[in-house]
Structure formats: structure tokens, C-alpha cells
Design a protein around this motif. Structure first.
Motif, PDB file in Angstrom:
ATOM      1  N   CYS A   1       0.964  -1.284  -0.087  1.00 18.36           N
ATOM      2  CA  CYS A   1      -0.077   0.153   0.081  1.00 18.36           C
ATOM      3  C   CYS A   1       0.868   1.151  -0.052  1.00 18.36           C
ATOM      4  O   CYS A   1       0.439   2.288  -0.400  1.00 18.36           O
ATOM      5  CB  CYS A   1      -0.952  -0.066   1.179  1.00 18.36           C
ATOM      6  SG  CYS A   1       0.104  -0.084   2.811  1.00 18.36           S
TER       7      CYS A   1
ATOM      8  N   CYS B   1      -0.741  -2.293   5.082  1.00 21.47           N
ATOM      9  CA  CYS B   1      -0.849  -3.967   4.796  1.00 21.47           C
ATOM     10  C   CYS B   1       0.396  -4.657   5.504  1.00 21.47           C
ATOM     11  O   CYS B   1       0.287  -5.938   5.355  1.00 21.47           O
ATOM     12  CB  CYS B   1      -0.794  -3.895   3.127  1.00 21.47           C
ATOM     13  SG  CYS B   1       1.027  -3.734   2.461  1.00 21.47           S
TER      14      CYS B   1
ATOM     15  N   CYS C   1       5.837  -4.381   4.072  1.00 25.00           N
ATOM     16  CA  CYS C   1       7.266  -3.600   4.046  1.00 25.00           C
ATOM     17  C   CYS C   1       7.717  -3.753   5.652  1.00 25.00           C
ATOM     18  O   CYS C   1       8.727  -3.287   5.888  1.00 25.00           O
ATOM     19  CB  CYS C   1       7.178  -2.254   4.004  1.00 25.00           C
ATOM     20  SG  CYS C   1       6.081  -1.506   4.695  1.00 25.00           S
TER      21      CYS C   1
END
Ligand code: FES
Ligand code: FES
Length: 171
Positions: free
Chosen positions: A39, A44, A47
């Protein structure tokens, strides 16, 4: 541009970076492509990496903030060719489908397991709900949440529960 020093997966780095760069971009520029951009706005968890053993969203974290700190990504969890116990648990539980969310999830699980150990939490007292809450910031678009919970349970040393297989809600 400015120069920072940090450790990435136990290797020292001195990097000259744009002060506006995100940690996500800095790590991918170093070839650490396990760190995914989903995102790009903290929703989300694709990362997720560890900074001083705390899980952070690298898309929201400025690269300059890691000066003097220790970064861990999923690449560094493999030691001497051996998967970490958390990585192995994801394999054993079949908790990987397309794999896009997996590096971030594994780092969240790693931080969770280490925090539970540091706080001397009895693994048997950690419920599936605790696990789901701790992983709520990591979304899996393939929706394989039951096997992810199983992988975390195995990482904690818990036996897999048939109860996990009856749930389909996000962690
Ligand atoms: S890419 Fe960072 S949280 Fe989605
Ligand atoms: S395994 Fe595909 S996004 Fe999670």
C-alpha cells in the motif's frame, strides 16, 4: 544527501541517502527485495522489518531514522543456510501462497515470538486471539490466515490446534 551508518542483517553499512527516502526504498536499493511495497501507507504490513528488534512499517519510516540502529529483514534470518525456526514454521504449516505478504509476516512473527520470550510469557497462555491481534497489521491478500496462525503457534512451541482451521478472519 546525507550519510548514515547502520547495521543491516548484522553487516555494517555506511550509506549516502536522500533525507526524504523511506527505509523501504533504502533497503530495496541495497538489493533487499524481500521488503515489499504493497500500500505504501502503513496499511498492509508487506514492508515490515525490524529496527532494533521492533517491527516497523518501512514505507512510513524515514531511512535517516535508522542511523546507529540495527535492521533485520527476512534475508538475514537465514543463518548458515538454515531457515530460522519462524521461517521453518511457515514452511511446515504451508502458510505461503503467492508469498507477497510472507517476508513482512515472518518479521512480525519473529518480533512477537522474541517479545513473548523476553517477557517470559508462558507459550501455553498465548491464545490464537493474541496471535491474531499481534499480526493485525499484516494483511494477506491470499487470505491464508489459518495456516499463518498455525505457523505462529509452531514458532511459539505450541501444538497446532484443529480450532485454527475453523477460522477464516484476518489475524
Ligand atoms: S507497504 Fe508499508 S504498510 Fe503497506
Ligand atoms: S500469501 Fe499471497 S498475499 Fe499472503
Amino acid at each position: 544527501m546525507l550519510t548514515i551508518s547502520c547495521s543491516i542483517n548484522d553487516r555494517p553499512y555506511e550509506l549516502t541517502i536522500d533525507p526524504r527516502a523511506s527505509l523501504l526504498d533504502m533497503l530495496r536499493d541495497q538489493g533487499l527485495t524481500s521488503v515489499k511495497q504493497g500500500c505504501g501507507m502503513g496499511e498492509c504490513g508487506a514492508c515490515t522489518v525490524l529496527v532494533d528488534d521492533v517491527a516497523v512499517n518501512a514505507c512510513l519510516y524515514l531511512a535517516t531514522w535508522v542511523h546507529g540502529k540495527r535492521i533485520r529483514t527476512v534475508e538475514g534470518e537465514v543463518k548458515n543456510g538454515q531457515l530460522s525456526p519462524v521461517q521453518q514454521a511457515y514452511v511446515d504449516a504451508g502458510a505461503v501462497q503467492c508469498g507477497f505478504c510472507t517476508p513482512g509476516l515472518i518479521m512480525t512473527t519473529t518480533a512477537f515470538v522474541e517479545a513473548c520470550r523476553d517477557k517470559f510469557r508462558n507459550p501455553e497462555d498465548i491464545t490464537p486471539e493474541d496471535i491474531r491481534r499481534a499480526h493485525a497489521g499484516n494483511l494477506c491478500r491470499c487470505t491464508g490466515y489459518d495456516t499463518i496462525v498455525q505457523a505462529v503457534r509452531q514458532s511459539l512451541g505450541q501444538p497446532a490446534s484443529a480450532q485454527d482451521l475453523t477460522k477464516s478472519s484476518p489475524p
